[in-house]
Design a protein around this motif. Structure first.
Motif, PDB file in Angstrom:
ATOM      1  N   GLN A 315      36.280  39.103  26.340  1.00 32.80           N
ATOM      2  CA  GLN A 315      36.886  37.787  26.505  1.00 32.80           C
ATOM      3  C   GLN A 315      37.528  37.687  27.888  1.00 32.80           C
ATOM      4  OE1 GLN A 315      36.938  35.022  24.779  1.00 32.80           O
ATOM      5  NE2 GLN A 315      37.080  35.371  22.578  1.00 32.80           N
ATOM      6  N   ASN A 316      37.755  36.457  28.356  1.00 38.95           N
ATOM      7  CA  ASN A 316      38.223  36.244  29.728  1.00 38.95           C
ATOM      8  C   ASN A 316      39.495  37.009  30.091  1.00 38.95           C
ATOM      9  OD1 ASN A 316      36.008  34.641  30.068  1.00 38.95           O
ATOM     10  ND2 ASN A 316      37.123  32.706  30.007  1.00 38.95           N
ATOM     11  N   PRO A 317      40.553  37.035  29.241  1.00 40.91           N
ATOM     12  CA  PRO A 317      41.749  37.807  29.631  1.00 40.91           C
ATOM     13  C   PRO A 317      41.458  39.285  29.854  1.00 40.91           C
ATOM     14  CG  PRO A 317      42.262  36.299  27.832  1.00 40.91           C
ATOM     15  CD  PRO A 317      40.767  36.290  27.982  1.00 40.91           C
ATOM     16  N   VAL A 318      40.583  39.860  29.027  1.00 38.24           N
ATOM     17  CA  VAL A 318      40.226  41.274  29.205  1.00 38.24           C
ATOM     18  C   VAL A 318      39.368  41.436  30.459  1.00 38.24           C
ATOM     19  CG1 VAL A 318      39.210  43.305  28.110  1.00 38.24           C
ATOM     20  CG2 VAL A 318      40.247  41.526  26.698  1.00 38.24           C
ATOM     21  N   TRP A 319      38.441  40.520  30.648  1.00 36.89           N
ATOM     22  CA  TRP A 319      37.551  40.607  31.811  1.00 36.89           C
ATOM     23  C   TRP A 319      38.332  40.472  33.116  1.00 36.89           C
ATOM     24  CZ3 TRP A 319      33.192  42.639  32.883  1.00 36.89           C
ATOM     25  CH2 TRP A 319      32.514  42.302  34.055  1.00 36.89           C
ATOM     26  N   GLU A 320      39.316  39.598  33.152  1.00 39.50           N
ATOM     27  CA  GLU A 320      40.101  39.432  34.376  1.00 39.50           C
ATOM     28  C   GLU A 320      40.826  40.732  34.726  1.00 39.50           C
ATOM     29  OE1 GLU A 320      42.441  36.068  33.360  1.00 39.50           O
ATOM     30  OE2 GLU A 320      40.862  34.621  33.847  1.00 39.50           O
ATOM     31  N   LYS A 321      41.277  41.442  33.706  1.00 39.51           N
ATOM     32  CA  LYS A 321      41.930  42.731  33.947  1.00 39.51           C
ATOM     33  C   LYS A 321      40.924  43.748  34.495  1.00 39.51           C
ATOM     34  CE  LYS A 321      45.238  45.845  31.808  1.00 39.51           C
ATOM     35  NZ  LYS A 321      46.128  46.056  30.641  1.00 39.51           N
ATOM     36  N   ILE A 322      39.717  43.775  33.928  1.00 46.67           N
ATOM     37  CA  ILE A 322      38.665  44.666  34.415  1.00 46.67           C
ATOM     38  C   ILE A 322      38.333  44.345  35.860  1.00 46.67           C
ATOM     39  CG2 ILE A 322      36.220  45.278  34.142  1.00 46.67           C
ATOM     40  CD1 ILE A 322      36.624  44.641  31.105  1.00 46.67           C
ATOM     41  N   ARG A 323      38.127  43.084  36.151  1.00 46.47           N
ATOM     42  CA  ARG A 323      37.742  42.674  37.498  1.00 46.47           C
ATOM     43  C   ARG A 323      38.855  42.976  38.501  1.00 46.47           C
ATOM     44  NH1 ARG A 323      35.976  36.497  38.313  1.00 46.47           N
ATOM     45  NH2 ARG A 323      38.148  36.199  37.729  1.00 46.47           N
ATOM     46  N   ARG A 324      40.093  42.755  38.092  1.00 47.44           N
ATOM     47  CA  ARG A 324      41.226  43.005  38.982  1.00 47.44           C
ATOM     48  C   ARG A 324      41.310  44.485  39.370  1.00 47.44           C
ATOM     49  NH1 ARG A 324      44.592  40.534  36.099  1.00 47.44           N
ATOM     50  NH2 ARG A 324      45.518  42.221  34.896  1.00 47.44           N
ATOM     51  N   TYR A 325      41.221  45.363  38.379  1.00 45.60           N
ATOM     52  CA  TYR A 325      41.302  46.796  38.673  1.00 45.60           C
ATOM     53  C   TYR A 325      40.095  47.267  39.475  1.00 45.60           C
ATOM     54  CZ  TYR A 325      45.514  48.241  36.240  1.00 45.60           C
ATOM     55  OH  TYR A 325      46.815  48.443  35.898  1.00 45.60           O
ATOM     56  N   HIS A 326      38.930  46.768  39.118  1.00 43.45           N
ATOM     57  CA  HIS A 326      37.729  47.177  39.858  1.00 43.45           C
ATOM     58  C   HIS A 326      37.823  46.735  41.314  1.00 43.45           C
ATOM     59  CE1 HIS A 326      33.544  48.206  40.554  1.00 43.45           C
ATOM     60  NE2 HIS A 326      33.366  47.016  41.109  1.00 43.45           N
ATOM     61  N   PHE A 327      38.283  45.538  41.536  1.00 37.13           N
ATOM     62  CA  PHE A 327      38.404  45.029  42.898  1.00 37.13           C
ATOM     63  C   PHE A 327      39.443  45.832  43.688  1.00 37.13           C
ATOM     64  CE2 PHE A 327      40.323  42.229  46.081  1.00 37.13           C
ATOM     65  CZ  PHE A 327      39.202  41.818  46.777  1.00 37.13           C
ATOM     66  N   ALA A 328      40.580  46.121  43.055  1.00 41.55           N
ATOM     67  CA  ALA A 328      41.666  46.794  43.770  1.00 41.55           C
ATOM     68  C   ALA A 328      41.363  48.258  44.080  1.00 41.55           C
ATOM     69  CB  ALA A 328      42.951  46.713  42.947  1.00 41.55           C
ATOM     70  N   TYR A 329      40.759  48.966  43.123  1.00 39.00           N
ATOM     71  CA  TYR A 329      40.626  50.409  43.264  1.00 39.00           C
ATOM     72  C   TYR A 329      39.227  50.874  43.661  1.00 39.00           C
ATOM     73  CZ  TYR A 329      45.213  50.666  41.117  1.00 39.00           C
ATOM     74  OH  TYR A 329      46.536  50.524  40.849  1.00 39.00           O
TER      75      TYR A 329
END
Length: 544
Positions: A315-329
């Motif tokens: 779902q979008n809230p979980v995906w945003e967390k995945i995308r955020r961490y992937h982008f940052a790290y």
């Protein structure tokens, strides 16, 4: 205070000190960003870091990707860029164009070699299945359909029932098994909404829903006859049965694997599915199923990969967390990404021999560089050259934070022998498995983040690791950390023979052993099904 000393993030003003950090980030570039992130994590806590990462990742993504293109009729395709039922070309979704962001964006986070198109036969089968699902969903009240069955109802149903005793990995493996069985037997898959599935996963079926209504009478399934009792009653047309396909089964429950039972189950209108196993490899041994399955999955080692990228989209809230961490790290610093998942069934506490064996696996297989035990730095010119050339990002998941801390401290306190840079990250460490929404949400995010690695290390017998390797189409290095492993004579880890998860308890019924097997099918089984490396009594799909 002047305007440039303030930054608006999600409607809140952040103090000027983080603004200065942001200005330095933009001036000095991505490498400085990671240094800032680590400093903030240590000094200001994870909450402020998450806010800054949100600002950076979404602003950067939005500025470089203004639109998203989806297929006009939202049908399943065998596009070379996507294995979902929506074709996309850019990285950022809008709610109007793509309600489930992960469906449109998942391939944008993967390396091209990890993107796999749906086989044409599977694409066609899924499109037909979605039409059937939509027709059954919109033409009847599901609560009434089970309480007062209509003998003229052409639809048949399978309800995936969750058991709170098992973790998310078991639930996902069982859910995909239930879906494959539904696809093969033309049943409408519905899921138990009393747990976390509605909050975790997007709706997979176009123009339909797999969620049962709030007033659905679950007792009709939970108290329904078990398989053996149903067989005695000769499965009257329109009846209901509760299948218990767990890791521990009675001989009566194992009758499910008999060909005659499958024929008789065709009369059953409602099936309740309770399981904690990945039975897809086992379905390939069914005489009536193996040819359709081989047609749908010509490369059987990608069976779970195709299924998971279609069915378990966050779902979008979980995906945003995945995308955020992937982008940052991961995205901001080039280099090899290594995922490490550590879980011991015997004990959730930190275990020093397990840590040593994990480090041995990482170093001996060239996943990370070894460190200088003397503590002396290598020559500056060599170190500077290598650190620019070789970088390794390690993402660690474990209930115990100390595994991450020990690995991180090793590369902070000691130089690498080749002068390369190693950064170690983690997302959560809950210490104890609780099955709370926050914990299962983090677990799903971590499975996806592990799946985006270039190399993956998982723990033997871990369903969490099975999901990550299958989702990422990765052959993992399997840590040999079961039991008292100091005396087992095994290497620290072994390269997995397949991408596919293990069916740890495949079972075998007397009726199967008494049947004369088709020669062609028998030869296929010998070539494509082997014992699991971490569970010799289990079976695993192999592509020669």
């Amino acid at each position: 205070m002047t305007s440039y000393e303030k930054v608006r993030s999600n409607g809140a003003w952040i103090s000027s000190r983080p603004v200065k950090i942001l200005l330095l980030i933009f001036l000095l570039g991505p490498p400085f960003l990671l240094i800032c992130i680590e400093t903030i994590v240590e000094q200001r806590g994870r909450e402020l870091t998450s806010t800054i990462l949100d600002k950076l990742s979404f602003d950067s993504l939005s500025s470089s990707n203004k639109s998203i293109t989806t297929s006009s009729n939202e049908t399943i395709t065998s596009s070379s860029t996507s294995s979902s039922n929506v074709t996309t070309k850019n990285n950022v979704s809008s709610e109007d164009d793509c309600p489930c962001y992960s469906r449109c964006e998942q391939d944008s986070l993967r390396r091209p070699s990890r993107i796999h198109s749906l086989p044409p036969a599977l694409s066609t089968a899924l499109a037909a299945y979605e039409r059937m699902h939509s027709s059954c969903y919109h033409s009847r009240d599901l609560s009434k359909a089970i309480q007062a069955p209509d003998p003229n109802d052409p639809c048949r149903y399978l309800v995936f029932l969750q058991d709170g005793k098992f973790g998310l990995g078991n639930h996902i493996l069982s859910l995909l098994s239930a879906f494959v069985y539904s696809l093969l037997t033309n049943r409408m898959l519905l899921v138990d909404t009393r747990n976390h599935i509605p909050e975790l996963f997007c709706e997979p079926f176009r123009n339909s829903s797999w969620l049962l209504p709030p007033d659905f009478p679950y007792d009709r399934l939970l108290l329904a006859p078990m398989l053996a009792d149903g067989l005695k009653q000769k499965f009257r047309h329109g009846s209901t049965v509760h299948l218990m396909l767990l890791s521990q089964q009675t001989p009566q429950e194992q009758l499910f694997f008999c060909p005659d039972t499958q024929t008789r189950l065709e009369k059953v209108r409602w099936i309740g599915w309770s399981s904690n196993q990945y039975y897809v490899p086992r379905f390939f041994t069914f005489p009536r199923f193996w040819r359709p399955l081989v047609s749908l999955f010509p490369d059987v080692s990608l069976t779970f990969t195709h299924l998971s990228r279609y069915l378990i989209l966050p779902q979008n809230p979980v995906w945003e967390k995945i995308r955020r961490y992937h982008f940052a790290y991961s995205s901001l610093v080039q280099g090899k990404a290594v995922g490490v998942q550590i879980r011991r069934r015997e004990n959730a506490e930190f275990h020093e021999p397990t840590y040593r064996r994990t480090m041995q696996c990482l170093v001996e297989n060239g996943l990370v560089p070894s460190v200088s035990e003397s503590g002396h730095d290598i020559p500056a010119d060599k170190g500077q050259h290598q650190s620019r050339k070789n970088r390794t990002k390690v993402f660690v998941t474990s209930l115990q934070s100390r595994y991450y801390e020990e690995l991180r401290n090793t590369y902070i306190n000691k130089p690498t022998v080749d002068g390369s840079l190693v950064r170690v990250h983690t997302m959560s460490h809950d210490e104890v498995e609780s099955q709370s929404y926050e914990q299962v949400r983090n677990a799903l995010a971590e499975m996806w983040l592990l799946s985006l690695s270039d190399e993956l290390v998982t723990s033997s017998w871990s369903t969490f690791g099975y999901v990550a390797q299958g989702l990422g189409a990765l052959r993992p290095y399997i840590l040999n950390i079961k039991g008292d492993f100091g005396k087992d004579g095994l290497p620290a880890c072994s390269l997995g023979q397949s991408i596919e998860p293990c069916n740890q308890f495949p079972f075998s019924s007397v009726c199967e052993r008494n049947e004369t097997a088709d020669l062609e099918h028998s030869e296929w089984i010998k070539a494509h099904i082997r014992p699991c490396q971490d569970e010799p009594s289990g079976i695993q799909l192999i592509q020669d």
